[in-house]
Motif scaffolding. Structure first.
Motif, PDB file in Angstrom:
ATOM      1  N   LYS A 123      -5.186   8.917   1.980  1.00  0.00           N
ATOM      2  CA  LYS A 123      -5.723   7.763   2.771  1.00  0.00           C
ATOM      3  C   LYS A 123      -6.599   6.810   2.099  1.00  0.00           C
ATOM      4  O   LYS A 123      -6.530   5.537   2.548  1.00  0.00           O
ATOM      5  CB  LYS A 123      -6.720   8.497   3.900  1.00  0.00           C
ATOM      6  N   LEU A 141      -4.102   4.198   0.891  1.00  0.00           N
ATOM      7  CA  LEU A 141      -3.178   3.516   1.749  1.00  0.00           C
ATOM      8  C   LEU A 141      -3.853   2.274   2.246  1.00  0.00           C
ATOM      9  O   LEU A 141      -3.213   1.844   3.323  1.00  0.00           O
ATOM     10  CB  LEU A 141      -2.874   4.612   3.151  1.00  0.00           C
ATOM     11  N   CYS A 193       1.033   3.915  -3.101  1.00  0.00           N
ATOM     12  CA  CYS A 193       0.684   5.467  -2.641  1.00  0.00           C
ATOM     13  C   CYS A 193       1.693   6.265  -3.068  1.00  0.00           C
ATOM     14  O   CYS A 193       1.471   7.512  -3.640  1.00  0.00           O
ATOM     15  CB  CYS A 193       0.197   5.590  -1.212  1.00  0.00           C
ATOM     16  N   ASN A 211       0.860  -1.175   0.012  1.00  0.00           N
ATOM     17  CA  ASN A 211      -0.001   0.145  -0.029  1.00  0.00           C
ATOM     18  C   ASN A 211       0.749   1.234  -0.080  1.00  0.00           C
ATOM     19  O   ASN A 211       0.612   2.329  -0.618  1.00  0.00           O
ATOM     20  CB  ASN A 211      -1.119  -0.034   1.174  1.00  0.00           C
ATOM     21  N   VAL A 212       1.820   1.334   0.772  1.00  0.00           N
ATOM     22  CA  VAL A 212       2.690   2.483   0.999  1.00  0.00           C
ATOM     23  C   VAL A 212       3.529   2.899  -0.587  1.00  0.00           C
ATOM     24  O   VAL A 212       3.333   4.006  -1.043  1.00  0.00           O
ATOM     25  CB  VAL A 212       3.994   2.396   1.899  1.00  0.00           C
TER      26      VAL A 212
END
Length: 277
Positions: A66, A69, A44, A40-41
Motif C-alpha cells: 500500500k 501504490l 510496486c 505506481n503499479v
C-alpha cells in the motif's frame, strides 16, 4: 548462478538475486500507466521480490504494498535509483522496527522523483537520444541498415547500463544522495550541463543534416545567376536555418508536430513540381 543468494551488502537482508529481479522488473514500469497515479503499479511490481524477502508476514507485506501504490512518476531510465533508495529504507525499517519513521519512505520518493525526472529527461530525451539518432541518421542517409541498428543498440545499451548502475548506487547510497546533492547543488549542475550538451548536438545536426536549396535562376545583365549562389554568398546554409527556425516558431505556436511534418512534405513536393527546389 553462484552467489546470487548472497546478501547484496554486508549486514543487509536483500540478496543479489532480489536486486537482479528488481532490475528486470523495472522495464515494464509504464505497462500499467494510469492517469490517476501514473507509474505506481509498475513501481510496486518492481519492488515485489524485495518486499517478499523483507516482509514474509501477510500483514506487513500488505502495508508495504500500500505504501508504494501512492502516486509516482519519473523518467523510466533512472527509476532504479529511486527503487534502490527505497529498498535501502525498507531494509532499514525491517531492522529497526518501530524506531524507524515509516513516513520517510514516501517522503523520499516524493523528494526524488521530480529532480530525477529533470535529470533523466535532460540526458535521455534531450541528449542521448539526439546523439544516437544523429549517428544512426548518418548511416541511414547512405542507405545502410546500420543506421537503424546502431540507433537501437546504442540507446538500449545506455538504457540498460544506466538502470543497472543507478539501481545499485541508489541502494548503497540510500538517503545520503539527497543530503549530498542539496549541499552541492548537484542536480541543478547536471541538468544545466545536459541542456548545454543537448543544444550543442542539436545545432550540429541542423548544420550537417538539414539540407535545403533552391534551383531558381534569373538573368542579371545578360548573365544567368542562381538564387542559391547569392544566398551562399550572404549566409551559407541560410535556407536550412530559416526552415528550422520556422518549424520551431510553428511548434511554439502550438501547431501539432504531425501537421508540421505533413506541411514540409506538401511544400517540398509542390516546390519540386513548380521548380523552386
Amino acid at each position: 548462478m553462484a552467489g546470487i543468494n548472497e546478501t547484496f551488502k554486508e549486514g543487509g537482508i536483500v540478496t543479489k538475486n532480489d536486486m537482479r529481479s528488481v532490475f528486470w522488473r523495472s522495464f515494464p514500469l509504464q505497462a500499467s500507466f494510469n492517469y490517476e497515479r501514473m507509474q505506481n503499479v509498475g513501481f510496486c511490481y518492481s519492488l515485489l521480490p524485495v518486499l517478499k524477502r523483507l516482509y514474509p508476514e501477510k500483514k506487513e507485506a500488505s502495508e508495504a504494498l500500500k505504501r508504494h501504490l501512492s502516486f509516482f512518476n519519473t523518467t523510466p531510465q533512472l527509476v532504479t535509483f529511486i527503487t534502490g533508495a527505497c529498498i535501502a529504507m525498507e531494509e532499514e525499517n525491517k531492522k529497526s522496527g518501530d524506531q524507524f519513521d515509516i513516513e520517510s519512505i514516501a517522503a523520499l520518493k516524493a523528494a526524488l522523483m521530480g529532480p530525477i525526472a529533470g535529470i533523466g529527461d535532460s540526458f535521455f530525451w534531450g541528449t542521448f537520444r539526439v546523439i544516437t539518432a544523429g549517428i544512426g541518421i548518418a548511416f541511414a542517409q547512405q542507405g545502410s541498415i546500420l543506421g537503424a541498428l546502431l540507433y537501437f543498440f546504442l540507446y538500449t545499451a545506455i538504457h540498460f547500463l544506466t538502470k543497472y548502475i543507478t539501481g545499485n548506487a541508489g541502494y548503497k547510497m540510500g538517503t545520503r544522495f539527497l543530503e549530498h546533492s542539496a549541499e552541492n547543488h548537484l542536480i541543478e549542475k547536471l541538468s544545466y550541463g545536459a541542456s548545454i550538451l543537448g543544444l550543442t548536438v542539436i545545432g550540429a545536426m541542423i548544420g550537417t543534416m538539414v539540407t535545403l536549396q533552391t534551383s531558381l535562376t534569373f538573368n542579371l545583365s545578360g548573365t544567368e545567376t542562381t538564387l542559391q549562389s547569392i544566398f551562399d554568398q550572404i549566409f551559407p546554409g541560410l535556407l536550412p536555418l530559416g526552415a528550422t527556425f520556422l518549424c520551431v516558431w510553428l511548434f511554439n505556436r502550438n501547431v501539432k508536430t504531425i501537421a508540421i511534418i505533413l506541411g514540409i512534405f506538401v511544400i517540398c513536393i509542390a516546390g519540386c513540381w513548380i521548380g523552386i527546389f
